[in-house]
Scaffold this motif. Sequence first.
Motif, PDB file in Angstrom:
ATOM      1  N   ASN A 163      44.468  35.546  21.954  1.00  0.00           N
ATOM      2  CA  ASN A 163      43.522  36.857  21.264  1.00  0.00           C
ATOM      3  C   ASN A 163      44.213  38.543  22.447  1.00  0.00           C
ATOM      4  OD1 ASN A 163      43.614  35.389  19.586  1.00  0.00           O
ATOM      5  ND2 ASN A 163      41.527  36.048  19.022  1.00  0.00           N
ATOM      6  N   ALA A 164      43.976  38.054  23.660  1.00  0.00           N
ATOM      7  CA  ALA A 164      44.233  39.675  24.434  1.00  0.00           C
ATOM      8  C   ALA A 164      45.397  39.304  25.321  1.00  0.00           C
ATOM      9  CB  ALA A 164      42.793  39.635  25.552  1.00  0.00           C
ATOM     10  N   SER A 165      45.586  38.086  26.003  1.00  0.00           N
ATOM     11  CA  SER A 165      46.343  37.956  26.565  1.00  0.00           C
ATOM     12  C   SER A 165      47.446  37.386  26.556  1.00  0.00           C
ATOM     13  CB  SER A 165      46.237  37.054  27.233  1.00  0.00           C
ATOM     14  OG  SER A 165      46.529  34.992  27.085  1.00  0.00           O
ATOM     15  N   GLY A 166      48.097  37.199  24.725  1.00  0.00           N
ATOM     16  CA  GLY A 166      48.861  36.605  24.386  1.00  0.00           C
ATOM     17  C   GLY A 166      49.842  34.683  24.948  1.00  0.00           C
ATOM     18  N   LEU A 167      48.682  34.497  25.560  1.00  0.00           N
ATOM     19  CA  LEU A 167      49.203  33.065  26.399  1.00  0.00           C
ATOM     20  C   LEU A 167      48.601  32.049  25.811  1.00  0.00           C
ATOM     21  CD1 LEU A 167      49.180  34.939  29.839  1.00  0.00           C
ATOM     22  CD2 LEU A 167      51.101  34.313  28.727  1.00  0.00           C
ATOM     23  N   VAL A 191      44.025  45.404  37.335  1.00  0.00           N
ATOM     24  CA  VAL A 191      43.963  46.046  36.210  1.00  0.00           C
ATOM     25  C   VAL A 191      45.477  46.126  35.665  1.00  0.00           C
ATOM     26  CG1 VAL A 191      42.388  47.990  34.941  1.00  0.00           C
ATOM     27  CG2 VAL A 191      42.007  46.593  36.439  1.00  0.00           C
ATOM     28  N   PRO A 192      45.516  46.556  34.484  1.00  0.00           N
ATOM     29  CA  PRO A 192      46.810  46.951  34.338  1.00  0.00           C
ATOM     30  C   PRO A 192      47.211  48.679  33.954  1.00  0.00           C
ATOM     31  CG  PRO A 192      45.779  45.544  32.323  1.00  0.00           C
ATOM     32  CD  PRO A 192      45.173  45.535  33.638  1.00  0.00           C
ATOM     33  N   ASP A 193      47.929  49.301  34.383  1.00  0.00           N
ATOM     34  CA  ASP A 193      48.477  50.810  34.592  1.00  0.00           C
ATOM     35  C   ASP A 193      47.739  51.462  32.990  1.00  0.00           C
ATOM     36  OD1 ASP A 193      48.747  50.041  36.977  1.00  0.00           O
ATOM     37  OD2 ASP A 193      51.076  50.599  36.630  1.00  0.00           O
ATOM     38  N   ALA A 194      47.564  50.767  32.034  1.00  0.00           N
ATOM     39  CA  ALA A 194      47.562  51.528  30.776  1.00  0.00           C
ATOM     40  C   ALA A 194      46.191  51.652  30.924  1.00  0.00           C
ATOM     41  CB  ALA A 194      47.552  50.900  30.020  1.00  0.00           C
ATOM     42  N   HIS A 195      45.451  51.076  31.374  1.00  0.00           N
ATOM     43  CA  HIS A 195      43.456  51.034  30.982  1.00  0.00           C
ATOM     44  C   HIS A 195      43.073  52.487  31.883  1.00  0.00           C
ATOM     45  CE1 HIS A 195      43.203  48.442  28.135  1.00  0.00           C
ATOM     46  NE2 HIS A 195      43.877  47.386  29.126  1.00  0.00           N
ATOM     47  N   THR A 196      43.602  53.395  31.889  1.00  0.00           N
ATOM     48  CA  THR A 196      43.207  54.618  32.962  1.00  0.00           C
ATOM     49  C   THR A 196      42.254  55.209  33.240  1.00  0.00           C
ATOM     50  OG1 THR A 196      43.371  55.917  31.062  1.00  0.00           O
ATOM     51  CG2 THR A 196      45.522  55.851  32.499  1.00  0.00           C
ATOM     52  N   GLN A 222      53.872  45.202  26.942  1.00  0.00           N
ATOM     53  CA  GLN A 222      52.484  46.048  27.187  1.00  0.00           C
ATOM     54  C   GLN A 222      51.895  45.436  27.107  1.00  0.00           C
ATOM     55  OE1 GLN A 222      52.270  48.960  24.399  1.00  0.00           O
ATOM     56  NE2 GLN A 222      52.280  47.537  22.774  1.00  0.00           N
ATOM     57  N   PRO A 223      49.817  45.645  27.786  1.00  0.00           N
ATOM     58  CA  PRO A 223      48.991  44.407  28.033  1.00  0.00           C
ATOM     59  C   PRO A 223      48.289  44.889  26.538  1.00  0.00           C
ATOM     60  CG  PRO A 223      48.245  46.975  29.247  1.00  0.00           C
ATOM     61  CD  PRO A 223      50.364  46.702  28.882  1.00  0.00           C
ATOM     62  N   SER A 224      47.761  43.783  26.294  1.00  0.00           N
ATOM     63  CA  SER A 224      47.187  44.678  25.294  1.00  0.00           C
ATOM     64  C   SER A 224      45.573  45.169  25.129  1.00  0.00           C
ATOM     65  CB  SER A 224      46.131  42.960  24.997  1.00  0.00           C
ATOM     66  OG  SER A 224      45.225  42.961  24.030  1.00  0.00           O
ATOM     67  N   ALA A 225      45.712  46.094  24.292  1.00  0.00           N
ATOM     68  CA  ALA A 225      44.171  46.882  24.322  1.00  0.00           C
ATOM     69  C   ALA A 225      43.683  46.501  24.617  1.00  0.00           C
ATOM     70  CB  ALA A 225      43.813  47.698  22.788  1.00  0.00           C
ATOM     71  N   ALA A 226      43.256  44.901  24.737  1.00  0.00           N
ATOM     72  CA  ALA A 226      41.692  44.561  24.981  1.00  0.00           C
ATOM     73  C   ALA A 226      41.546  43.910  26.391  1.00  0.00           C
ATOM     74  CB  ALA A 226      41.819  43.435  24.177  1.00  0.00           C
ATOM     75  N   LEU A 227      42.617  43.444  27.015  1.00  0.00           N
ATOM     76  CA  LEU A 227      43.081  43.006  28.133  1.00  0.00           C
ATOM     77  C   LEU A 227      43.399  43.771  29.693  1.00  0.00           C
ATOM     78  CD1 LEU A 227      43.645  40.064  29.607  1.00  0.00           C
ATOM     79  CD2 LEU A 227      45.504  41.193  29.580  1.00  0.00           C
ATOM     80  N   PHE A 228      42.296  44.090  29.594  1.00  0.00           N
ATOM     81  CA  PHE A 228      41.562  44.972  30.815  1.00  0.00           C
ATOM     82  C   PHE A 228      41.942  44.809  32.049  1.00  0.00           C
ATOM     83  CE2 PHE A 228      39.702  46.748  27.373  1.00  0.00           C
ATOM     84  CZ  PHE A 228      39.373  48.384  27.410  1.00  0.00           C
ATOM     85  N   ALA A 229      41.576  43.810  32.058  1.00  0.00           N
ATOM     86  CA  ALA A 229      42.115  42.702  33.978  1.00  0.00           C
ATOM     87  C   ALA A 229      42.775  41.480  33.796  1.00  0.00           C
ATOM     88  CB  ALA A 229      40.900  42.523  34.701  1.00  0.00           C
ATOM     89  N   VAL A 230      43.894  41.198  34.738  1.00  0.00           N
ATOM     90  CA  VAL A 230      44.311  39.726  33.858  1.00  0.00           C
ATOM     91  C   VAL A 230      44.057  38.788  34.777  1.00  0.00           C
ATOM     92  CG1 VAL A 230      46.565  40.974  33.944  1.00  0.00           C
ATOM     93  CG2 VAL A 230      46.172  40.233  36.331  1.00  0.00           C
ATOM     94  N   ALA A 231      44.280  37.902  35.616  1.00  0.00           N
ATOM     95  CA  ALA A 231      43.200  36.487  35.800  1.00  0.00           C
ATOM     96  C   ALA A 231      44.000  36.799  37.828  1.00  0.00           C
ATOM     97  CB  ALA A 231      43.564  35.434  35.122  1.00  0.00           C
ATOM     98  N   ILE A 286      38.017  38.795  39.683  1.00  0.00           N
ATOM     99  CA  ILE A 286      37.850  39.118  38.751  1.00  0.00           C
ATOM    100  C   ILE A 286      38.725  38.947  37.357  1.00  0.00           C
ATOM    101  CG2 ILE A 286      36.138  40.878  37.257  1.00  0.00           C
ATOM    102  CD1 ILE A 286      34.672  41.632  39.409  1.00  0.00           C
ATOM    103  N   GLY A 287      38.236  38.353  36.533  1.00  0.00           N
ATOM    104  CA  GLY A 287      39.840  38.527  35.447  1.00  0.00           C
ATOM    105  C   GLY A 287      39.583  37.060  35.519  1.00  0.00           C
ATOM    106  N   PRO A 288      40.167  36.958  33.969  1.00  0.00           N
ATOM    107  CA  PRO A 288      40.539  37.977  33.363  1.00  0.00           C
ATOM    108  C   PRO A 288      39.132  38.592  32.594  1.00  0.00           C
ATOM    109  CG  PRO A 288      40.709  35.674  31.984  1.00  0.00           C
ATOM    110  CD  PRO A 288      40.737  35.482  33.656  1.00  0.00           C
TER     111      PRO A 288
END
Length: 295
Positions: free
Chosen positions: A169-173, A244-249, A281-290, A214-216
Amino acid sequence: MAPSEATRADAEPTRAVRLGDADVFAGVALSDAAGWNQTADDWAFFARHGVAIGRRTARSELVATAAVLPYGPLAWISMVLVDRDWRHRGLASDLLREALDHLDEQGLTPVLDATPAGQAVYERLGFRPGFGFCRWAGEAGRHPASVVDSAVRPASGDDEDALTTLDRNASGLTRGLLLRDLLARRGTRTWLRAGDGGPSAFVIAREGRRAWQIGPLVAPTSAQAQALLQTALTELDGPVFIDVPDAHTALRAWLGAQGFAVQRPFVRMARAQTLPDCVTQPSAALFAVAGPEFG
């Protein structure tokens, strides 16, 4: 390279090969020489569950690699590596074209995570950029938790299905095989945050050649993501990488306050007219990719 190496590389042909379990340690040697963090477990996953290809010399030296992992309608391209003495001969481009031809035949959309240097190369092959993320590097074992979140606990085998669903649900994968493999590794540590309806957040830390990866890291809020990451940094020890996606400031600022620093940026890319949601764009719930090798 030394003149003798240049002469050898210019004169000696290579042959295309499909990589298997017997090539795991040769793959590790290539990625280790490049300063990457992948382990034998990572290479074994590429060989067993994806399509791992390479170029071998007449003396059977593995000098270039690429790997493809199918994730439902998408496929992740990674591990594009060339031995230092064999670079600038088009081996990486040849392997990429071979991988793309395979994915075209399968009807799968190619996706990858590129460094800034690689982005221009991939754009010439038809890839388009999506969101950016950065690898942060720091140390675990130096971050005692100031506040203990009683809802955070270690994951168990019974939690696998719930974590796989949260990740999808978070990664879309669609990558249940990858999650099961990561969770089953002997050195992996996993924590989750339990809610009334079951786990609501989780983080996986796996052993790498140079650091814990660390991730996901999946959570419904930044506060929960920070609580999980605080637990991981308290209970682990040694160097840590987290992408960490840049969007998660807010999480980026928190990492900086813990002494972490940006090591390098990446951009997610896809070869498609319409970019998949997991790329734009990253999901709001994905704070770090794998990790850039796994998405």
